[in-house]
Enzyme design. Structure first.
Site, PDB file in Angstrom:
ATOM      1  CD  GLU A  47      16.745   4.138   9.245  1.00  0.00           C
ATOM      2  OE1 GLU A  47      16.966   3.762   8.146  1.00  0.00           O
ATOM      3  OE2 GLU A  47      15.897   4.628  10.020  1.00  0.00           O
TER       4      GLU A  47
ATOM      5  CD  GLU B 255      14.574   8.311   6.871  1.00  0.00           C
ATOM      6  OE1 GLU B 255      15.691   8.052   6.265  1.00  0.00           O
ATOM      7  OE2 GLU B 255      13.546   7.786   6.776  1.00  0.00           O
TER       8      GLU B 255
END
Length: 1016
Positions: A528, A461
């Site tokens: 994820e 991220e």
């Protein structure tokens, strides 16, 4: 980078991240003798500095004790701190939990690379140590395995060096300044530095020396670095071994090296002399037929390397465990040893509820065994390199690893969920290239020899850009035996080449299918998915069903493995698991740290029941004549497993058997079985089949169940409660009505509009009257969809109803009392509850809900009442043993289970709906003497049920378990339907439509209240 005078300016200088730090190298162990090496003895050239250190804490640099490192400065009056350990968990400062935002957001106006001068805690550490006699006169180095986030080092008053990067080792040469006898080691640790801009992971913000610290020395001829490549040929049968050794020695040309490759039994497979090439010792040879390494069969060989000096004396011995395997992209599929791989993974933080990220060997052993027992075959090291021991365990036990570098800059580009990368780092800012690349190099050089690591990850991220693309290219150039992962290119496809696979976070099943149907160039994984926050992981099967539907779907990694909650004491001195904000930490993201399949105290949550079942590689489908076995392993057959099968009637085992089976990987077999003829005995039957370990494994004892499957069938008519003989006595008063018979009386109130008393042999079963219930205590996922806002009218409807009609009907041997309810939510919504009392005291409870269009969907449709807390025992014939919901029941099995009522709710970090069981045929709620109430339903129309010491409303308004009231009741909730718990994400993803309850749907359900073991 050489400096002799340290500067605080380095803390916010993006160009200074290491000073006098040694270059990263492999994490191999070395010894004086091969016997010690092969025994994996404690390293005889290493001296631990773990333990008590003297310590001083300052809230910022200006208030620190500046001259503490000097020899003449006396630190004897200082307090003590434990190393390894975090400063904030040992009495200084407070931990802070934030997820995506930077911890200083809104407090100080900062932009990278600048850091706060006022809010930057400093820990000053001093360790006085005696140099061991065995190290006297030798070169001495120091290794810090993990320090967060930047630190300066002095020895005997002399500056040694500086380092950033919290999660890879920092090592320095102490030789010029070491002394015989006592030495003074001083370390100054800063919580915030330039590196803090790169460490915006979803975790507690902590600091300190949190991993091991040790001195080490090396022999006069030493392998500083080794690179082992244990490959397979194109047929995946022959081993190809390359080992490169980098030596430090003044007389290198006189050094001799010998390699013996030994198998797992200690047999020598081959022997070879090393050859010098470009200053390095090289072994390059064919290993012949080998047993390949995989997570299913983690076969390790030992590369035993002996280094001899010019006199032929053994100087250094190394045993490096290695596995022969090939991981590659083949025909747009990721393949291990030639076979398409499916990652059945989790993301894992290093975490302990008392020591934070300073975890122990025992923690890691518990974790690796839990993964294996739960059919989890892969781990992503979210979002930083782990301790070396973790990779060694993954090598040994068999777990695939995505090794992720220490990089996350979430707060620089995503604000409250919106993508806004105007000041994103590193992006295309080449000023950040070196500091980011250093983290990649440190990870690869340390971890490169672990066969379990299949993929290097460029971090997490941090958006996308040229800096991260350059890191990805470095991975490929340095190590072509592995693939490269990075999810952030999803937000900027100009940098798609950064990742070898399409990786997304929290994509819904339909989105994944859309990608897979688009003729893609890259295989898909979810790095994820299934956000396991609180009561979650509903709908996991919708992802695992893609495994056999699309070859380019190659699995995913659940977020995440363990709750990050810290033990704290409440105002009454009782320990509880605390989350963000409980330490008065602001800003904070509160309970968003509770996303684990495992609680922070390493208790397994009920969510794992579903994961274990849906992740199992072998599928069992029992029938009345056969058990079908589908072995979806890539390599492992069933030789180490035993098939056990059982037949149950109404939950009671009536026969069992077992068989040895031989089912090769990627094949199917149908085993005939013989069961008793049950046609003459009506009722519900269940056939259950399991595969259990034949012998003990590293991760479980013999007899441990790895695989499960079941089927049910009903013989004869569906079971109903028979109409008993006898009569009932009905008394109708002005306010109350009663129906009584031998040993029982049921009283209904026209005024209350419900059953207000049910006594068997004088024992009262009803503490508060049954009432319709439409509300459940919101789960974390419910809160993420704003259910309280969108559906809060059902909360009010559950609290306030109007009984608009009552009716008494008498039949032969029974009487029925009916109550009709209206609700302010809509004039069209009504509920009718009819209680039919039979002559033996059984009460049939029939509930009919008529809804209305245009209203929010129902969280639950149930009847709920209270019993005295004296009825605190339960026995279930239902789906279990752990809680389950309509979208999370694949892993549940039909059986008889017992549990205390106060153990039925799951202790999620925030109190919420929990403890539900689906498929309830029978549940007995009794006191310790076994006396109480039985709730029963037809097996062809089972209900859902929840027993709890707390009402949905008490749970709804508690943020911690200690806020719940003292226990006075057992709350019984019988539901015709409850919506699923969901789990695609926890910030807006709805429960899948088929697991919701439309408000206009007409619902009817029935159950029976029956006395249980009440003496007559």
């Amino acid at each position: 980078m050489k400096h002799s005078v340290p500067s605080l300016d380095w803390l916010q200088d993006v160009c200074v991240f290491k000073v006098n730090r040694l270059e990263a190298h492999s994490d191999h162990r070395y010894y004086h003798s091969m016997a010690s090496a092969e025994a994996s003895a404690p390293m005889d050239m290493r001296h631990s500095l773990n333990g008590r250190w003297q310590f001083s804490y300052a809230v910022n640099p200006a208030s620190r004790v500046q001259p503490f490192y000097q020899m003449e400065y006396n630190c004897s009056a200082w307090e003590h701190i434990q190393v390894p350990g975090h400063i904030q968990l040992q009495g200084w400062g407070d931990p802070q939990y934030v997820n995506t935002m930077y911890p200083w957001d809104g407090v100080e106006a900062l932009r990278p690379p600048h850091i706060s001068q006022e809010h930057n805690p400093v820990g000053s550490y001093v360790k006085n140590f005696e140099l061991p006699d065995t190290m006297t006169g030798k070169p001495i180095y120091i290794s810090f395995q993990g320090v967060e986030s930047a630190f300066y080092v002095w020895l005997n008053g002399e500056f040694i060096g500086y380092s950033e990067d919290s999660f890879t080792p920092a090592e320095f040469d102490l030789t010029p300044h070491i002394r015989e006898g006592e030495n003074k080691l001083a370390v100054e640790v800063y919580q915030r530095s330039t590196g803090s801009w790169l460490e915006d992971q979803d975790f507690w913000r902590l600091s300190g020396i949190f991993r091991d610290v040790y001195l080490y020395t090396v022999p006069k001829v030493h392998v500083w670095d080794m690179r082992v490549k244990a490959d397979l040929d194109d047929a995946y049968e022959q081993g190809l071994l390359e080992i490169e050794l980098k030596l430090r020695n003044e007389h290198m040309e006189t050094v001799r090296a010998k390699l013996e490759l030994k198998d797992a039994e200690g047999n020598v497979c081959l022997s070879e002399e090393g050859q010098f090439r470009e200053g390095n010792l090289i072994f390059n040879l064919s290993a012949g037929p080998v047993q390949p390494w995989s997570a299913e069969s983690p076969y390790l060989y030992a590369a035993c390397i002996s280094i001899y000096d010019e006199n032929g004396s053994l100087i250094e011995a190394i045993v490096q465990k290695t596995g022969f395997r090939r991981f590659e992209m083949k025909d747009k599929l990721m393949c291990i040893n030639g076979k398409r791989i499916v990652f059945k993974g989790v993301n894992r933080h290093e975490f302990n509820c008392r020591s934070g990220r300073a975890i122990t060997k025992q923690d890691m052993l518990w974790d690796i065994q839990t993964l294996k027992r739960s059919n989890i075959n892969a781990v992503r090291t979210s979002h930083y390199p782990n301790q070396t021991l973790w990779y060694e365990l993954c090598d040994e036990y068999g777990v695939y690893v995505i090794d992720e570098m220490n990089l996350e800059t979430h707060g620089s580009w995503q604000k409250m969920g919106a993508v806004e990368p105007s000041w994103n780092i590193p992006g295309n800012d080449m000023g950040w290239q070196d500091i980011v690349m250093d983290r990649a190099i440190s990870m690869v050089e340390r971890d490169k020899n672990h066969p379990s690591i299949l993929i290097w990850s460029c971090g997490n991220e941090s958006y996308a850009g040229q800096v991260i693309l350059n890191v990805s290219n470095y991975f490929r150039e340095t190590d072509p035996t592995r693939l490269v992962h990075y999810e952030g290119v999803f937000y900027d496809r100009h940098y798609g080449a950064t990742s070898d696979m399409e990786s997304r976070m929290y994509a819904k099943p339909a989105d994944i299918e859309a990608y897979l149907n688009s003729q893609p160039d890259k295989p898909y994984i979810s790095c994820e998915y299934m956000h396991a926050m609180g009561n979650s992981v509903g709908g996991l099967h919708k992802y695992t069903e893609l495994e056999n539907k699309y070859s380019m779907y190659q699995g995913g990694f659940i977020w995440d493995y363990i709750d990050q909650a810290i033990v704290k004491k409440d105002r009454n001195g009782r320990e509880f698991l605390a989350y963000g904000g409980d330490f008065k930490d602001r800003p904070t993201d509160y309970s968003f740290c509770g996303n684990g399949l495992v609680f922070a105290d390493r208790q397994i949550t009920p969510k794992m029941q579903e994961v274990k079942f849906l992740y199992q590689n072998i599928k069992l489908e029992p029938t009345r004549t056969h058990i079908n076995i589908l072995n979806e392993n890539l390599f492992a057959n069933t030789d180490d497993l035993v098939l056990v099968y059982r037949l149950f009637h109404e939950g009671k085992e009536i026969t069992a058997g077992q068989a040895n089976i031989e089912v090769e990987a990627q094949s199917e077999f149908s085993l005939p079985i013989e069961l008793p003829n049950v046609e003459g005995t009506p009722g519900e039957y269940c056939i259950q089949a399991s595969l259990v370990l034949r012998e003990a494994a590293l991760w479980a004892d013999a007899g441990f169940e790895t695989t499960f499957g079941e089927t049910t069938f009903v013989v004869g008519a569906s079971r109903q409660v028979e109409q008993p003989s006898g009569e009932v006595v009905v008394v109708e008063g002005d306010v109350n009505m009663s129906v009584s018979g031998k040993g029982f009386i049921a009283i209904f109130s026209k005024q209350v509009g419900s059953l207000v008393s049910l006594k068997y042999e004088g024992r009262e079963m009803i503490a508060t009257p049954p009432a319709p219930l439409f509300w459940r205590a919101t789960t974390d996922n419910d809160k993420g969809t704003a259910m309280s806002y969108t559906a809060g009218a059902w909360y009010a409807a559950s609290l306030a109803r109007k009984c608009v009609k009552w009716e008494l009907q008498q039949e032969k041997g029974s009487a029925t009392v009916i109550f009709d309810y209206n609700f302010s939510i809509s004039a069209e919504v009504s509920v009718r509850i009819a209680y039919t009392v039979l002559a033996n005291g059984t009460i049939r409870v029939n509930t009919l809900y008529k809804g209305a269009a245009g209203l929010p969907n129902l969280p639950i449709l149930a009847v709920s009442f209270k019993m005295s807390a004296d009825y605190n025992q339960s026995q279930w014939y239902a789906m279990g043993p752990e809680e389950n919901y309509i979208d999370r029941k694949c892993g549940a099995r039909l059986g008889v289970f017992s549990r205390q009522v106060d153990k039925l709710p799951t202790p999620y970090l925030v109190p919420q709906e929990s403890g539900n069981r689906t498929g309830v045929r029978r549940v007995n709620v009794t006191d310790v003497a076994g006396i109480g109430l039985s709730i029963q339903s037809d097996p062809l129309a089972p209900v859902e049920c929840n027993l709890s010491p707390y009402t949905a409303f008490e749970l709804e308004h508690a943020d911690h378990a200690f806020e719940l009231p003292e226990v006075h009741y057992t709350v019984v909730t019988v539901a015709g339907k409850q919506m699923g718990v969901g789990g695609d994400d926890s910030w807006g993803a709805p429960v899948h439509e088929e697991y919701q309850i439309p408000s206009h749907q007409e619902i009817q359900f029935e159950f029976f209240l029956i006395s249980h073991n009440v003496p007559s």
